[in-house]
Write an enzyme that holds these catalytic residues in place. Structure first.
Site, short mmCIF file in Angstrom:
data_model
loop_
_atom_site.label_atom_id
_atom_site.label_comp_id
_atom_site.label_asym_id
_atom_site.label_seq_id
_atom_site.Cartn_x
_atom_site.Cartn_y
_atom_site.Cartn_z
N TYR A 121 -73.79 49.73 -41.23
CA TYR A 121 -72.49 50.27 -40.40
C TYR A 121 -72.50 51.69 -39.91
CZ TYR A 121 -67.54 51.11 -39.80
OH TYR A 121 -66.24 51.45 -39.74
N LYS A 165 -71.93 52.98 -36.11
CA LYS A 165 -71.01 54.01 -35.66
C LYS A 165 -71.69 55.58 -34.87
CE LYS A 165 -67.46 51.68 -36.30
NZ LYS A 165 -66.37 51.11 -35.19
#
Length: 281
Positions: free
Chosen positions: A154, A158
């Site tokens: 993740y 990002k």
């Protein structure tokens, strides 16, 4: 209260959670909203919430990981409202996993949605905005791109979204397009999986989405144009700006003709520049 009357805004991933809060806030400020989510049911539910309160909205269900779909999403907004003033690039997925437990399937799916999906939506929106000579893109990133245990994949995704913001902001300077990043911490309403994810990294203070939604409203306004290229953070401690990444000004010069030259550079100059990584605990 900021007035977004006359502005048309697409908010991806707005069928639930923070995206839903963004959509309601933009509509409350007078903006016309295109609600997008993967599922028809959640997309339409947010549209009904807006229209029942007298706001203007319509929904387009589909995946931002589909290049042609994101192109059609921008086109629908322009067809209905005549222009595209804003895109909140919010759609995303996540899971908690250590590198030892990660799988190819989960990594590929997350990158497809979070990275390619964000790039697809931002690219098609940028083209439309450049042709108009105005517009604002808000890319939703995360503190995980700085480093949080359990969120490697993740965080990678990002980090890519943050880089998308920096690069697209430079391109936007040519054509009147503002591109900012948003790193929010709030109760996302993602249910049991979301709660487990926050618990996994020791987050037990889950503030309301309302302050983040107000921040999004501000970022979409003309008053925030000076924030081009900035990543804004809002969490339980307050509002802040992330320092844009850069190479530090302290340099160890040399031709580095040997490994000893490299070693010397670190031991005499650069080791003093080493900083800890990761979000503050």
């Amino acid at each position: 209260m900021l007035d977004l009357s006359g502005k048309s805004v697409i908010i991806t991933g707005s069928g639930r959670g923070l995206g839903r809060a963004y959509a309601l806030a933009v509509a409350s400020a007078g903006g016309s909203v295109v609600v997008n989510d993967l599922e028809e049911e959640s997309t339409n539910a947010t549209v009904r919430e807006i229209t029942d309160k007298g706001g203007l909205a319509f929904g387009v269900a589909g995946s931002v990981a589909d290049y042609e779909f994101t192109e059609s999403l921008i086109a629908r907004c322009v067809d209905e409202f005549g222009k595209l003033d804003g895109l909140v690039n919010n759609a995303g997925i996540y899971h908690v996993a250590t590198p030892e437990d990660e799988t190819e399937l989960r990594m590929r799916r997350l990158i497809e949605v979070n990275v390619l999906g964000s790039m697809f939506a931002a690219t098609h929106a940028f083209r439309q905005m450049a042709s108009q000579g105005f517009g604002t893109i808000v890319n939703v990133t995360s503190g995980a791109h700085i480093g949080i245990r359990g969120f490697t994949t993740y965080g990678v995704s990002k980090g890519a979204v943050a880089s998308l913001t920096y690069n697209m902001a430079l391109e936007g300077q040519r054509v009147g397009v503002t591109v900012t990043g948003l790193s929010p911490m709030a109760d996302t309403g993602k249910g049991e999986n979301g709660a487990r994810g926050l618990d996994a990294v020791g987050v037990d203070n889950r503030p309301s989405p309302a302050p983040v939604a107000r921040l999004v409203t501000y970022l979409l306004s003309d008053q925030a144009r000076n924030l081009n290229g900035q990543v804004v953070r809002l969490d339980s401690t307050g509002l802040s700006l992330l320092s844009p990444p850069h190479f530090r000004t302290r340099i160890a010069p040399g031709s580095f003709d040997s490994v000893d030259d490299v070693r010397s550079a670190f031991h005499t100059v650069l080791n003093g520049e080493v900083h800890a990584v990761g979000m503050p605990s």
